[in-house]
Design a protein around this motif. Structure first.
Motif, PDB file in Angstrom:
ATOM      1  N   ASP A  55     -17.755   1.862   6.514  1.00 60.19           N
ATOM      2  CA  ASP A  55     -17.890   0.884   7.572  1.00 60.19           C
ATOM      3  C   ASP A  55     -16.727  -0.060   7.701  1.00 60.19           C
ATOM      4  O   ASP A  55     -16.796  -1.022   8.426  1.00 60.19           O
ATOM      5  CB  ASP A  55     -19.166   0.063   7.347  1.00 60.19           C
ATOM      6  CG  ASP A  55     -19.197  -0.561   5.969  1.00 60.19           C
ATOM      7  OD1 ASP A  55     -18.257  -0.314   5.177  1.00 60.19           O
ATOM      8  OD2 ASP A  55     -20.148  -1.287   5.675  1.00 60.19           O
ATOM      9  N   GLY A  56     -15.609   0.153   7.019  1.00 62.31           N
ATOM     10  CA  GLY A  56     -14.473  -0.742   7.157  1.00 62.31           C
ATOM     11  C   GLY A  56     -13.498  -0.211   8.175  1.00 62.31           C
ATOM     12  O   GLY A  56     -13.397   0.979   8.399  1.00 62.31           O
ATOM     13  N   GLU A  57     -12.729  -1.090   8.817  1.00 62.54           N
ATOM     14  CA  GLU A  57     -11.689  -0.685   9.737  1.00 62.54           C
ATOM     15  C   GLU A  57     -10.397  -1.351   9.342  1.00 62.54           C
ATOM     16  O   GLU A  57     -10.388  -2.446   8.789  1.00 62.54           O
ATOM     17  CB  GLU A  57     -12.048  -1.071  11.178  1.00 62.54           C
ATOM     18  CG  GLU A  57     -13.231  -0.291  11.722  1.00 62.54           C
ATOM     19  CD  GLU A  57     -13.495  -0.621  13.170  1.00 62.54           C
ATOM     20  OE1 GLU A  57     -12.844  -1.545  13.691  1.00 62.54           O
ATOM     21  OE2 GLU A  57     -14.347   0.027  13.769  1.00 62.54           O
ATOM     22  N   GLU A  58      -9.275  -0.688   9.651  1.00 64.09           N
ATOM     23  CA  GLU A  58      -7.988  -1.161   9.206  1.00 64.09           C
ATOM     24  C   GLU A  58      -7.305  -2.020  10.250  1.00 64.09           C
ATOM     25  O   GLU A  58      -7.627  -1.953  11.412  1.00 64.09           O
ATOM     26  CB  GLU A  58      -7.087   0.027   8.853  1.00 64.09           C
ATOM     27  CG  GLU A  58      -6.614   0.834  10.038  1.00 64.09           C
ATOM     28  CD  GLU A  58      -7.631   1.839  10.535  1.00 64.09           C
ATOM     29  OE1 GLU A  58      -7.296   2.625  11.419  1.00 64.09           O
ATOM     30  OE2 GLU A  58      -8.764   1.819  10.050  1.00 64.09           O
ATOM     31  N   ALA A  59      -6.340  -2.829   9.810  1.00 63.45           N
ATOM     32  CA  ALA A  59      -5.512  -3.616  10.710  1.00 63.45           C
ATOM     33  C   ALA A  59      -4.076  -3.540  10.239  1.00 63.45           C
ATOM     34  O   ALA A  59      -3.804  -3.416   9.054  1.00 63.45           O
ATOM     35  CB  ALA A  59      -5.977  -5.073  10.729  1.00 63.45           C
ATOM     36  N   ALA A  60      -3.132  -3.614  11.162  1.00 61.34           N
ATOM     37  CA  ALA A  60      -1.729  -3.458  10.810  1.00 61.34           C
ATOM     38  C   ALA A  60      -1.209  -4.690  10.105  1.00 61.34           C
ATOM     39  O   ALA A  60      -1.665  -5.804  10.336  1.00 61.34           O
ATOM     40  CB  ALA A  60      -0.895  -3.201  12.068  1.00 61.34           C
TER      41      ALA A  60
ATOM     42  N   GLY B 220     -12.767  -6.694   9.951  1.00 65.47           N
ATOM     43  CA  GLY B 220     -14.221  -6.722   9.982  1.00 65.47           C
ATOM     44  C   GLY B 220     -14.733  -8.096   9.632  1.00 65.47           C
ATOM     45  O   GLY B 220     -14.005  -8.947   9.112  1.00 65.47           O
ATOM     46  N   THR B 221     -15.978  -8.319   9.917  1.00 71.51           N
ATOM     47  CA  THR B 221     -16.584  -9.613   9.648  1.00 71.51           C
ATOM     48  C   THR B 221     -17.015  -9.714   8.189  1.00 71.51           C
ATOM     49  O   THR B 221     -17.220  -8.707   7.506  1.00 71.51           O
ATOM     50  CB  THR B 221     -17.797  -9.833  10.556  1.00 71.51           C
ATOM     51  OG1 THR B 221     -18.757  -8.777  10.318  1.00 71.51           O
ATOM     52  CG2 THR B 221     -17.385  -9.793  12.023  1.00 71.51           C
TER      53      THR B 221
ATOM     54  N   ALA C 197      -8.435 -12.729  -4.378  1.00 72.98           N
ATOM     55  CA  ALA C 197      -9.575 -12.281  -3.572  1.00 72.98           C
ATOM     56  C   ALA C 197      -9.701 -13.107  -2.297  1.00 72.98           C
ATOM     57  O   ALA C 197      -9.620 -14.335  -2.323  1.00 72.98           O
ATOM     58  CB  ALA C 197     -10.859 -12.376  -4.391  1.00 72.98           C
ATOM     59  N   ALA C 198      -9.889 -12.400  -1.175  1.00 75.97           N
ATOM     60  CA  ALA C 198     -10.063 -13.038   0.129  1.00 75.97           C
ATOM     61  C   ALA C 198     -10.525 -11.982   1.109  1.00 75.97           C
ATOM     62  O   ALA C 198     -10.318 -10.779   0.876  1.00 75.97           O
ATOM     63  CB  ALA C 198      -8.754 -13.686   0.599  1.00 75.97           C
ATOM     64  N   PRO C 199     -11.140 -12.374   2.217  1.00 78.00           N
ATOM     65  CA  PRO C 199     -11.559 -11.379   3.211  1.00 78.00           C
ATOM     66  C   PRO C 199     -10.391 -10.531   3.695  1.00 78.00           C
ATOM     67  O   PRO C 199      -9.321 -11.045   4.005  1.00 78.00           O
ATOM     68  CB  PRO C 199     -12.129 -12.253   4.335  1.00 78.00           C
ATOM     69  CG  PRO C 199     -12.604 -13.492   3.648  1.00 78.00           C
ATOM     70  CD  PRO C 199     -11.592 -13.733   2.564  1.00 78.00           C
ATOM     71  N   GLY C 200     -10.595  -9.225   3.726  1.00 80.46           N
ATOM     72  CA  GLY C 200      -9.585  -8.295   4.222  1.00 80.46           C
ATOM     73  C   GLY C 200      -8.608  -7.782   3.197  1.00 80.46           C
ATOM     74  O   GLY C 200      -7.795  -6.908   3.499  1.00 80.46           O
ATOM     75  N   VAL C 201      -8.666  -8.280   1.979  1.00 82.07           N
ATOM     76  CA  VAL C 201      -7.693  -7.925   0.947  1.00 82.07           C
ATOM     77  C   VAL C 201      -7.864  -6.467   0.493  1.00 82.07           C
ATOM     78  O   VAL C 201      -8.989  -5.985   0.308  1.00 82.07           O
ATOM     79  CB  VAL C 201      -7.815  -8.883  -0.255  1.00 82.07           C
ATOM     80  CG1 VAL C 201      -7.232  -8.289  -1.521  1.00 82.07           C
ATOM     81  CG2 VAL C 201      -7.138 -10.210   0.063  1.00 82.07           C
ATOM     82  N   VAL C 202      -6.728  -5.794   0.314  1.00 79.25           N
ATOM     83  CA  VAL C 202      -6.681  -4.473  -0.297  1.00 79.25           C
ATOM     84  C   VAL C 202      -5.990  -4.619  -1.644  1.00 79.25           C
ATOM     85  O   VAL C 202      -4.852  -5.095  -1.713  1.00 79.25           O
ATOM     86  CB  VAL C 202      -5.906  -3.477   0.581  1.00 79.25           C
ATOM     87  CG1 VAL C 202      -5.774  -2.130  -0.122  1.00 79.25           C
ATOM     88  CG2 VAL C 202      -6.593  -3.305   1.933  1.00 79.25           C
TER      89      VAL C 202
END
Length: 277
Positions: free
Chosen positions: A33-38, A88-89, A234-239
């Motif tokens: 359910d995750g989506e990527e961003a550039a 993603g939210t 750690a933070a939202p969106g982190v890979v």
């Protein structure tokens, strides 16, 4: 392909893996359910450069296949930068592990992820895949996503276009033979991207994935340092970039046991990219 056909294919592949033991074939990825961003290019990281063998050494003998014949990958738009974050939210993060699979460390990482019901992304090297097929089968069965990390982990900026293609294509072939599907993601060794890697990856249907937080586990800095680096980043969106092969990864194994429950307790949802259809 219908859902029941997908599960039938997985069962057949896993049955093949069990029969062949360490040389078995594997199953099917589970969508997520995750989506990527550039984003922007990440700094290089990883163990010392390995020398690539001649391209003829990349060719694998085909295994007995299950299911329908493979279809050509969908060609993608060529990016100029790798993806660094997931979108993603909520408090979403993604854990990634490079250079494996390795029988000394990968099973322990899979055990810990399974204990907490977490899926992760593994960027695999072809030379490790063919020696540890049963671990790739397990990744498929447990819903992890695998990506292409080349065959021998070379510095792509030192290779010509044909050599880069051989490294990438042979690894995708090995993943398809053992995992059940061709990979949709590619990560350049050492984070060393060039135009050819972006172009060839897009032609093969793979998006370029980098990272946001480097755990620095490849320097073996100590378990506490790895844990602190990931928890503080750690933070939202982190890979997160970690490793399950390419050296002594016992610190990486122990660190995961410590930071994973911390992330979950702090409300992070550990996810993997959505499967494109």
């Amino acid at each position: 392909m219908q859902k029941d056909q997908l599960f039938t294919r997985r069962r057949l592949l896993l049955a093949g893996a069990a029969a062949l033991g360490a040389a078995g074939t594997a199953g099917l990825v589970v969508a997520s359910d995750g989506e990527e961003a550039a984003g922007t290019v990440a700094p290089a990281a990883g163990p010392p450069v390995r020398q690539a063998p001649k391209s003829s050494a990349f060719r694998l003998q085909p295994l007995t296949g299950y299911g329908p014949p493979p279809t050509a990958p969908r060609k993608l738009k060529v990016r100029k930068e790798p993806i660094l974050r997931i979108s993603g939210t909520g408090r979403r993060m993604m854990l990634t592990f490079d250079d494996g699979p390795n029988p000394a460390y990968t099973p322990h990482i899979l055990d810990t992820l399974g204990k907490y019901g977490v899926r992760a992304m593994f960027f695999l090297c072809g030379e490790c895949i063919v020696e540890n097929r049963e671990l790739v089968a397990r990744m498929a069965a447990e819903g992890h996503v695998v990506g292409n990390h080349t065959w021998t982990h070379p510095l792509l900026t030192t290779l010509n276009r044909r050599e880069i293609r051989d490294e990438m294509e042979s690894t995708s072939d090995a993943i398809e033979d053992t995992y059940g599907e061709r990979p949709q993601w590619f990560r350049a060794p050492y984070g060393a991207w060039n135009r050819a890697a972006f172009q060839l990856g897009a032609q093969m249907g793979m998006e370029p994935m980098a990272w946001t937080v480097d755990s620095t586990d490849w320097t073996t800095p100590g378990t506490r340092t790895i844990v602190d680096t990931i928890e503080s980043g750690a933070a939202p969106g982190v890979v997160v970039l970690s490793h399950d092969a390419g050296g002594d990864r016992s610190q990486s194994v122990q660190a995961l046991r410590e930071y994973l429950p911390y992330l979950l307790d702090n409300g992070y949802h550990l996810t993997v990219p959505r499967r494109r259809t």
